[in-house]
Design a protein around this motif. Structure first.
Motif, PDB file in Angstrom:
ATOM      1  N   SER A  15      41.075  45.308  35.558  1.00  0.00           N
ATOM      2  CA  SER A  15      41.618  46.434  34.800  1.00  0.00           C
ATOM      3  C   SER A  15      42.300  47.438  35.723  1.00  0.00           C
ATOM      4  O   SER A  15      42.011  48.630  35.693  1.00  0.00           O
ATOM      5  CB  SER A  15      40.516  47.111  33.984  1.00  0.00           C
ATOM      6  OG  SER A  15      39.920  46.191  33.098  1.00  0.00           O
TER       7      SER A  15
ATOM      8  N   SER B  21      44.368  50.119  37.362  1.00  0.00           N
ATOM      9  CA  SER B  21      45.031  51.316  36.831  1.00  0.00           C
ATOM     10  C   SER B  21      46.394  51.470  37.485  1.00  0.00           C
ATOM     11  O   SER B  21      46.597  52.309  38.355  1.00  0.00           O
ATOM     12  CB  SER B  21      44.158  52.551  37.079  1.00  0.00           C
ATOM     13  OG  SER B  21      42.967  52.454  36.349  1.00  0.00           O
TER      14      SER B  21
ATOM     15  N   VAL C 261      42.481  41.672  32.999  1.00  0.00           N
ATOM     16  CA  VAL C 261      42.764  42.814  32.127  1.00  0.00           C
ATOM     17  C   VAL C 261      42.413  42.434  30.700  1.00  0.00           C
ATOM     18  O   VAL C 261      42.595  41.290  30.280  1.00  0.00           O
ATOM     19  CB  VAL C 261      44.246  43.262  32.248  1.00  0.00           C
ATOM     20  CG1 VAL C 261      45.201  42.188  31.757  1.00  0.00           C
ATOM     21  CG2 VAL C 261      44.472  44.581  31.540  1.00  0.00           C
TER      22      VAL C 261
ATOM     23  N   GLN D 172      42.622  44.516  24.885  1.00  0.00           N
ATOM     24  CA  GLN D 172      42.458  45.772  24.149  1.00  0.00           C
ATOM     25  C   GLN D 172      42.663  46.999  25.045  1.00  0.00           C
ATOM     26  O   GLN D 172      42.416  48.120  24.633  1.00  0.00           O
ATOM     27  CB  GLN D 172      41.077  45.791  23.498  1.00  0.00           C
ATOM     28  CG  GLN D 172      40.924  44.696  22.462  1.00  0.00           C
ATOM     29  CD  GLN D 172      39.509  44.539  21.958  1.00  0.00           C
ATOM     30  OE1 GLN D 172      38.678  45.424  22.121  1.00  0.00           O
ATOM     31  NE2 GLN D 172      39.227  43.411  21.347  1.00  0.00           N
ATOM     32  N   GLU D 173      43.116  46.761  26.255  1.00  0.00           N
ATOM     33  CA  GLU D 173      43.428  47.863  27.172  1.00  0.00           C
ATOM     34  C   GLU D 173      44.911  48.199  27.027  1.00  0.00           C
ATOM     35  O   GLU D 173      45.742  47.815  27.845  1.00  0.00           O
ATOM     36  CB  GLU D 173      43.094  47.467  28.614  1.00  0.00           C
ATOM     37  CG  GLU D 173      41.615  47.245  28.823  1.00  0.00           C
ATOM     38  CD  GLU D 173      41.293  46.970  30.270  1.00  0.00           C
ATOM     39  OE1 GLU D 173      41.100  47.951  31.019  1.00  0.00           O
ATOM     40  OE2 GLU D 173      41.234  45.793  30.648  1.00  0.00           O
TER      41      GLU D 173
ATOM     42  N   GLY E 131      37.818  45.381  26.335  1.00  0.00           N
ATOM     43  CA  GLY E 131      38.438  46.633  26.731  1.00  0.00           C
ATOM     44  C   GLY E 131      38.070  47.026  28.143  1.00  0.00           C
ATOM     45  O   GLY E 131      37.700  46.193  28.969  1.00  0.00           O
ATOM     46  N   HIS E 132      38.130  48.306  28.397  1.00  0.00           N
ATOM     47  CA  HIS E 132      37.938  48.868  29.727  1.00  0.00           C
ATOM     48  C   HIS E 132      36.478  49.270  29.898  1.00  0.00           C
ATOM     49  O   HIS E 132      36.111  50.435  29.771  1.00  0.00           O
ATOM     50  CB  HIS E 132      38.861  50.091  29.878  1.00  0.00           C
ATOM     51  CG  HIS E 132      39.065  50.521  31.280  1.00  0.00           C
ATOM     52  ND1 HIS E 132      39.960  49.912  32.116  1.00  0.00           N
ATOM     53  CD2 HIS E 132      38.482  51.499  32.005  1.00  0.00           C
ATOM     54  CE1 HIS E 132      39.932  50.507  33.295  1.00  0.00           C
ATOM     55  NE2 HIS E 132      39.040  51.476  33.251  1.00  0.00           N
ATOM     56  N   ASP E 133      35.614  48.263  30.176  1.00  0.00           N
ATOM     57  CA  ASP E 133      34.206  48.597  30.351  1.00  0.00           C
ATOM     58  C   ASP E 133      33.485  47.586  31.236  1.00  0.00           C
ATOM     59  O   ASP E 133      33.936  46.461  31.418  1.00  0.00           O
ATOM     60  CB  ASP E 133      33.501  48.727  29.003  1.00  0.00           C
ATOM     61  CG  ASP E 133      33.452  47.443  28.224  1.00  0.00           C
ATOM     62  OD1 ASP E 133      32.666  46.563  28.597  1.00  0.00           O
ATOM     63  OD2 ASP E 133      34.213  47.324  27.246  1.00  0.00           O
TER      64      ASP E 133
END
Length: 109
Positions: free
Chosen positions: A23, A25, A47, A50-51, A80-82
């Motif tokens: 993920s 950034s 990635v 859902q990001e 997602g981002h977790d």
């Protein structure tokens, strides 16, 4: 792939060997040019689909590195981002980078 780590891989791919980015950034800074100019780097990008802010930049980085003849794998997972998503992918990423491949690929999990 945080800028300091991307910089290490770009400057000394012979010492770093490979990088895992979960993920990444990429909205903060763009490591593509430095990594592409470094020669044959190895990277695995993960990635979540859902990001919504990170998905397209990670796809773009994978494409840019592939065009530069880097050994790169883009893995898109359903999440997602977790940390729950990253936890499962970290071991897979390390194992994949320890096993050399001959071609880049995009894999959707």
């Amino acid at each position: 792939m945080a800028p300091p780590y991307a910089g290490c891989l770009a400057r000394r791919p012979d010492l770093v060997g490979a990088a895992v980015a979960q993920s990444a950034s990429l909205w903060r800074s763009w490591p593509g040019e430095a990594l592409a100019a470094a020669g044959p780097v190895r990277a695995r990008l993960e990635v979540g689909r859902q990001e919504w802010v990170l998905l397209e930049p990670n796809r773009r980085l994978a494409a840019e590195l592939t065009d530069a003849e880097a050994e790169v794998e883009l893995v898109e997972f359903n999440g997602g981002h977790d940390y729950a998503c990253w936890r499962g992918g970290l071991i897979d990423s390390i194992a994949a980078l320890l096993t050399r491949t001959d071609e880049s690929e995009v894999r959707r999990a």
